[in-house]
Design an enzyme around this catalytic site. Structure first.
Site, mmCIF file in Angstrom:
data_model
loop_
_atom_site.group_PDB
_atom_site.id
_atom_site.type_symbol
_atom_site.label_atom_id
_atom_site.label_comp_id
_atom_site.label_asym_id
_atom_site.label_seq_id
_atom_site.Cartn_x
_atom_site.Cartn_y
_atom_site.Cartn_z
ATOM 1 N N GLY A 45 45.484 36.039 48.128
ATOM 2 C CA GLY A 45 44.882 35.327 47.141
ATOM 3 C C GLY A 45 45.878 35.747 45.864
ATOM 4 C CB ALA A 46 48.834 36.689 45.307
ATOM 5 C CB SER A 47 47.920 30.904 43.883
ATOM 6 O OG SER A 47 46.697 30.991 43.550
ATOM 7 C CB VAL B 229 41.823 35.460 54.149
ATOM 8 C CG1 VAL B 229 43.548 35.680 53.624
ATOM 9 C CG2 VAL B 229 40.889 35.235 53.045
ATOM 10 C CG ASN C 89 42.965 39.679 44.506
ATOM 11 O OD1 ASN C 89 42.275 40.218 43.755
ATOM 12 N ND2 ASN C 89 43.508 38.415 44.302
ATOM 13 C CE1 TYR D 251 33.256 37.306 44.004
ATOM 14 C CE2 TYR D 251 32.057 39.029 42.643
ATOM 15 C CZ TYR D 251 33.175 38.243 43.124
ATOM 16 O OH TYR D 251 34.458 38.662 42.486
ATOM 17 C CB ALA E 279 25.961 40.575 49.891
ATOM 18 C CE LYS F 143 35.121 40.021 45.452
ATOM 19 N NZ LYS F 143 36.610 40.141 45.901
ATOM 20 C CB ILE G 130 39.775 40.804 34.695
ATOM 21 C CG1 ILE G 130 38.892 42.310 35.453
ATOM 22 C CG2 ILE G 130 41.323 40.633 34.695
ATOM 23 C CD1 ILE G 130 39.679 43.473 34.809
#
Length: 258
Positions: free
Chosen positions: A21-23, A73, A99, A164, A166, A168, A197
Protein backbone atom coordinates in the site's frame (compact mmCIF):
# COMPACT_ATOMS: atom_id res chain seq x y z
CA UNK A 1 21.91 -17.62 26.03
CA UNK A 2 20.21 -15.81 23.15
CA UNK A 3 21.71 -14.74 19.89
CA UNK A 4 24.42 -12.11 19.95
CA UNK A 5 22.92 -8.71 18.98
CA UNK A 6 24.06 -7.19 15.69
CA UNK A 7 26.63 -4.39 15.85
CA UNK A 8 25.22 -0.89 16.11
CA UNK A 9 26.10 0.83 12.89
CA UNK A 10 24.10 2.08 9.97
CA UNK A 11 20.40 1.55 10.57
CA UNK A 12 20.05 -0.52 7.44
CA UNK A 13 22.39 -2.02 4.91
CA UNK A 14 21.34 -3.03 1.40
CA UNK A 15 18.48 -5.29 2.34
CA UNK A 16 15.34 -6.15 0.41
CA UNK A 17 12.25 -4.38 1.70
CA UNK A 18 8.61 -4.85 0.73
CA UNK A 19 6.05 -2.17 1.61
CA UNK A 20 2.38 -2.80 0.91
CA UNK A 21 0.00 0.00 0.00
CA UNK A 22 2.72 2.46 -0.93
CA UNK A 23 1.28 4.51 -3.79
CA UNK A 24 0.88 7.50 -1.47
CA UNK A 25 0.80 8.71 2.12
CA UNK A 26 2.37 6.70 4.91
CA UNK A 27 3.27 3.79 2.64
CA UNK A 28 5.19 6.02 0.27
CA UNK A 29 6.94 7.79 3.17
CA UNK A 30 7.99 4.44 4.65
CA UNK A 31 9.26 3.22 1.28
CA UNK A 32 11.31 6.37 0.79
CA UNK A 33 12.70 6.23 4.35
CA UNK A 34 13.85 2.66 3.74
CA UNK A 35 15.36 3.71 0.42
CA UNK A 36 17.16 6.61 2.08
CA UNK A 37 18.78 4.04 4.36
CA UNK A 38 20.20 2.19 1.36
CA UNK A 39 17.74 -0.62 0.75
CA UNK A 40 16.16 -2.08 -2.34
CA UNK A 41 12.46 -1.31 -2.02
CA UNK A 42 9.64 -3.25 -3.61
CA UNK A 43 6.13 -2.02 -3.03
CA UNK A 44 2.62 -2.88 -4.07
CA UNK A 45 -0.45 -0.85 -4.86
CA UNK A 46 -4.00 -1.80 -5.78
CA UNK A 47 -5.24 0.80 -8.27
CA UNK A 48 -3.35 4.11 -8.18
CA UNK A 49 -0.90 3.72 -11.06
CA UNK A 50 0.02 7.42 -11.14
CA UNK A 51 0.74 7.37 -7.43
CA UNK A 52 2.82 4.22 -7.83
CA UNK A 53 4.92 5.93 -10.50
CA UNK A 54 5.52 8.84 -8.14
CA UNK A 55 6.56 6.48 -5.37
CA UNK A 56 8.93 4.64 -7.68
CA UNK A 57 10.48 7.94 -8.76
CA UNK A 58 10.90 9.01 -5.12
CA UNK A 59 12.62 5.73 -4.22
CA UNK A 60 14.95 6.01 -7.19
CA UNK A 61 15.66 9.67 -6.36
CA UNK A 62 16.89 8.41 -3.00
CA UNK A 63 19.43 6.30 -4.88
CA UNK A 64 17.75 2.95 -4.35
CA UNK A 65 16.39 0.28 -6.66
CA UNK A 66 12.59 0.21 -6.85
CA UNK A 67 10.11 -2.44 -7.91
CA UNK A 68 6.42 -1.55 -8.26
CA UNK A 69 3.90 -4.40 -8.24
CA UNK A 70 0.16 -4.14 -8.69
CA UNK A 71 -1.41 -6.48 -6.13
CA UNK A 72 -4.40 -6.67 -3.82
CA UNK A 73 -3.09 -7.96 -0.50
CA UNK A 74 -6.55 -9.31 0.25
CA UNK A 75 -5.99 -11.84 -2.54
CA UNK A 76 -3.69 -14.61 -1.33
CA UNK A 77 -2.73 -15.61 -4.87
CA UNK A 78 -1.73 -12.01 -5.60
CA UNK A 79 0.40 -11.95 -2.45
CA UNK A 80 2.21 -15.13 -3.51
CA UNK A 81 2.77 -13.72 -7.00
CA UNK A 82 4.18 -10.48 -5.59
CA UNK A 83 6.67 -12.35 -3.42
CA UNK A 84 7.64 -14.57 -6.35
CA UNK A 85 8.42 -11.45 -8.40
CA UNK A 86 10.49 -9.86 -5.64
CA UNK A 87 12.40 -13.05 -4.88
CA UNK A 88 13.13 -13.56 -8.57
CA UNK A 89 14.52 -10.05 -8.88
CA UNK A 90 16.33 -9.55 -5.57
CA UNK A 91 16.03 -12.59 -3.35
CA UNK A 92 14.09 -13.00 -0.09
CA UNK A 93 12.19 -10.18 1.57
CA UNK A 94 14.03 -9.21 4.73
CA UNK A 95 12.07 -6.13 5.76
CA UNK A 96 8.27 -6.33 5.53
CA UNK A 97 6.00 -3.35 6.13
CA UNK A 98 2.26 -3.98 6.09
CA UNK A 99 0.65 -0.63 5.40
CA UNK A 100 -2.09 -1.51 2.90
CA UNK A 101 -5.53 -0.71 4.19
CA UNK A 102 -9.01 0.37 3.20
CA UNK A 103 -11.95 1.97 4.96
CA UNK A 104 -15.65 1.39 4.40
CA UNK A 105 -17.37 3.22 7.22
CA UNK A 106 -20.91 2.72 8.38
CA UNK A 107 -22.93 2.49 11.57
CA UNK A 108 -23.03 -1.00 13.05
CA UNK A 109 -26.79 -1.38 12.64
CA UNK A 110 -26.49 -0.67 8.93
CA UNK A 111 -23.09 -2.12 8.08
CA UNK A 112 -23.28 -4.74 5.35
CA UNK A 113 -21.52 -8.08 5.47
CA UNK A 114 -19.53 -6.97 2.45
CA UNK A 115 -18.29 -3.80 4.16
CA UNK A 116 -17.20 -5.82 7.20
CA UNK A 117 -15.60 -8.64 5.21
CA UNK A 118 -13.71 -6.40 2.77
CA UNK A 119 -12.05 -4.31 5.47
CA UNK A 120 -11.05 -7.34 7.55
CA UNK A 121 -9.80 -9.14 4.43
CA UNK A 122 -7.47 -6.34 3.36
CA UNK A 123 -6.44 -4.74 6.65
CA UNK A 124 -5.97 -7.86 8.78
CA UNK A 125 -5.98 -10.99 6.64
CA UNK A 126 -3.74 -9.25 4.11
CA UNK A 127 -1.10 -8.68 6.78
CA UNK A 128 -1.35 -12.31 7.89
CA UNK A 129 -0.88 -13.47 4.29
CA UNK A 130 2.26 -11.41 3.69
CA UNK A 131 3.75 -12.42 7.04
CA UNK A 132 3.10 -16.09 6.40
CA UNK A 133 4.67 -15.82 2.95
CA UNK A 134 7.75 -13.96 4.19
CA UNK A 135 8.61 -15.90 7.30
CA UNK A 136 9.87 -19.12 5.73
CA UNK A 137 12.81 -17.35 4.14
CA UNK A 138 13.31 -15.12 7.18
CA UNK A 139 13.52 -18.14 9.49
CA UNK A 140 16.14 -19.79 7.30
CA UNK A 141 18.18 -16.58 7.32
CA UNK A 142 17.61 -16.13 11.07
CA UNK A 143 16.83 -12.49 10.43
CA UNK A 144 13.76 -10.44 9.62
CA UNK A 145 11.93 -7.25 10.44
CA UNK A 146 8.13 -7.00 10.26
CA UNK A 147 6.26 -3.77 10.91
CA UNK A 148 2.47 -3.60 10.82
CA UNK A 149 0.79 -0.21 10.50
CA UNK A 150 -2.25 0.06 12.76
CA UNK A 151 -4.09 3.20 13.88
CA UNK A 152 -4.94 5.11 17.03
CA UNK A 153 -8.53 4.25 16.12
CA UNK A 154 -7.78 0.65 17.07
CA UNK A 155 -7.52 1.72 20.72
CA UNK A 156 -9.96 4.60 21.05
CA UNK A 157 -12.55 3.44 18.51
CA UNK A 158 -14.64 5.65 16.27
CA UNK A 159 -18.31 5.92 15.34
CA UNK A 160 -18.93 4.16 12.05
CA UNK A 161 -15.59 2.38 12.12
CA UNK A 162 -16.31 -0.94 13.82
CA UNK A 163 -14.80 -2.86 10.91
CA UNK A 164 -11.74 -0.63 10.56
CA UNK A 165 -11.01 -0.44 14.29
CA UNK A 166 -11.48 -4.20 14.70
CA UNK A 167 -9.05 -4.95 11.89
CA UNK A 168 -6.46 -2.48 13.12
CA UNK A 169 -6.77 -3.75 16.70
CA UNK A 170 -6.37 -7.28 15.40
CA UNK A 171 -2.95 -6.34 14.07
CA UNK A 172 -1.68 -6.01 17.63
CA UNK A 173 -2.67 -9.55 18.60
CA UNK A 174 -1.30 -10.87 15.32
CA UNK A 175 1.96 -8.99 15.76
CA UNK A 176 2.57 -10.05 19.35
CA UNK A 177 1.86 -13.67 18.54
CA UNK A 178 4.25 -13.51 15.59
CA UNK A 179 6.83 -11.71 17.73
CA UNK A 180 6.83 -14.48 20.37
CA UNK A 181 6.75 -17.26 17.81
CA UNK A 182 9.61 -15.97 15.67
CA UNK A 183 11.87 -14.34 18.26
CA UNK A 184 14.09 -17.44 18.55
CA UNK A 185 14.91 -17.04 14.84
CA UNK A 186 16.04 -13.43 15.16
CA UNK A 187 12.86 -11.99 13.63
CA UNK A 188 11.13 -8.99 15.16
CA UNK A 189 7.52 -7.92 14.67
CA UNK A 190 6.20 -4.55 15.82
CA UNK A 191 3.21 -2.26 15.38
CA UNK A 192 3.15 1.44 14.55
CA UNK A 193 -0.10 3.24 15.38
CA UNK A 194 -0.44 6.61 13.63
CA UNK A 195 -2.91 9.26 14.74
CA UNK A 196 -4.28 12.00 12.49
CA UNK A 197 -1.86 12.35 9.58
CA UNK A 198 -1.81 14.86 6.73
CA UNK A 199 -2.92 12.85 3.71
CA UNK A 200 -4.96 13.45 0.58
CA UNK A 201 -7.97 12.10 2.48
CA UNK A 202 -7.66 14.49 5.44
CA UNK A 203 -6.80 17.45 3.23
CA UNK A 204 -10.22 17.11 1.62
CA UNK A 205 -12.08 17.44 4.92
CA UNK A 206 -13.81 20.71 5.97
CA UNK A 207 -11.86 23.31 7.93
CA UNK A 208 -14.00 22.92 11.06
CA UNK A 209 -13.24 19.18 11.04
CA UNK A 210 -9.51 19.95 10.94
CA UNK A 211 -9.88 22.34 13.87
CA UNK A 212 -11.73 19.79 16.00
CA UNK A 213 -9.32 16.99 15.12
CA UNK A 214 -6.24 19.11 15.83
CA UNK A 215 -7.69 20.28 19.15
CA UNK A 216 -8.09 16.65 20.26
CA UNK A 217 -4.36 16.01 19.79
CA UNK A 218 -2.19 17.11 22.73
CA UNK A 219 0.50 18.38 20.35
CA UNK A 220 -2.19 20.39 18.58
CA UNK A 221 -1.45 19.38 15.00
CA UNK A 222 -1.66 16.60 12.47
CA UNK A 223 1.41 14.45 11.89
CA UNK A 224 3.14 13.98 8.58
CA UNK A 225 3.63 10.75 6.65
CA UNK A 226 7.37 11.28 6.94
CA UNK A 227 7.18 11.24 10.74
CA UNK A 228 5.51 7.84 10.59
CA UNK A 229 7.88 6.60 7.88
CA UNK A 230 10.90 7.46 10.03
CA UNK A 231 9.59 5.31 12.89
CA UNK A 232 8.86 2.43 10.52
CA UNK A 233 12.38 2.63 9.11
CA UNK A 234 13.89 2.62 12.59
CA UNK A 235 11.96 -0.50 13.57
CA UNK A 236 13.38 -2.16 10.46
CA UNK A 237 16.92 -1.27 11.46
CA UNK A 238 19.71 -3.23 13.10
CA UNK A 239 19.76 -0.95 16.17
CA UNK A 240 16.09 -1.85 16.72
CA UNK A 241 16.94 -5.53 17.01
CA UNK A 242 15.99 -5.68 20.71
CA UNK A 243 12.50 -4.29 20.11
CA UNK A 244 9.76 -6.78 19.36
CA UNK A 245 6.06 -7.04 20.15
CA UNK A 246 5.96 -3.29 20.73
CA UNK A 247 3.16 -0.88 19.94
CA UNK A 248 4.71 2.45 18.96
CA UNK A 249 2.24 5.36 18.78
CA UNK A 250 2.91 8.19 16.35
CA UNK A 251 -0.18 10.19 17.24
CA UNK A 252 0.80 13.41 18.95
CA UNK A 253 -0.40 11.94 22.25
CA UNK A 254 -3.98 11.31 21.13
CA UNK A 255 -3.99 7.68 22.27
CA UNK A 256 -2.09 8.35 25.47
CA UNK A 257 -2.92 5.81 28.15
CA UNK A 258 -4.41 3.22 25.81
Amino acid sequence: MGQRPPPLGNALSARTAFVTGASRGIGRAAAVALADAGNRVAFCYSRDEDGAKETQSAIEAAGADALAIRADVGDRAAVDAAFDEIESAWGPVELLVNNAGIANDGLVARMSDEAWDDVIRVNLTGAFSTIRRATGRMMRARFGRIVNVSSVGAHIGGPGQANYAAAKAGLLGLSRSVAKELAPRGITCNVVAPGPIVTSMTEGMPEDWHERASAAVPLGRFGTPEEVGAVVAFLCSDPAGYITGALVPVDGGLGMGH
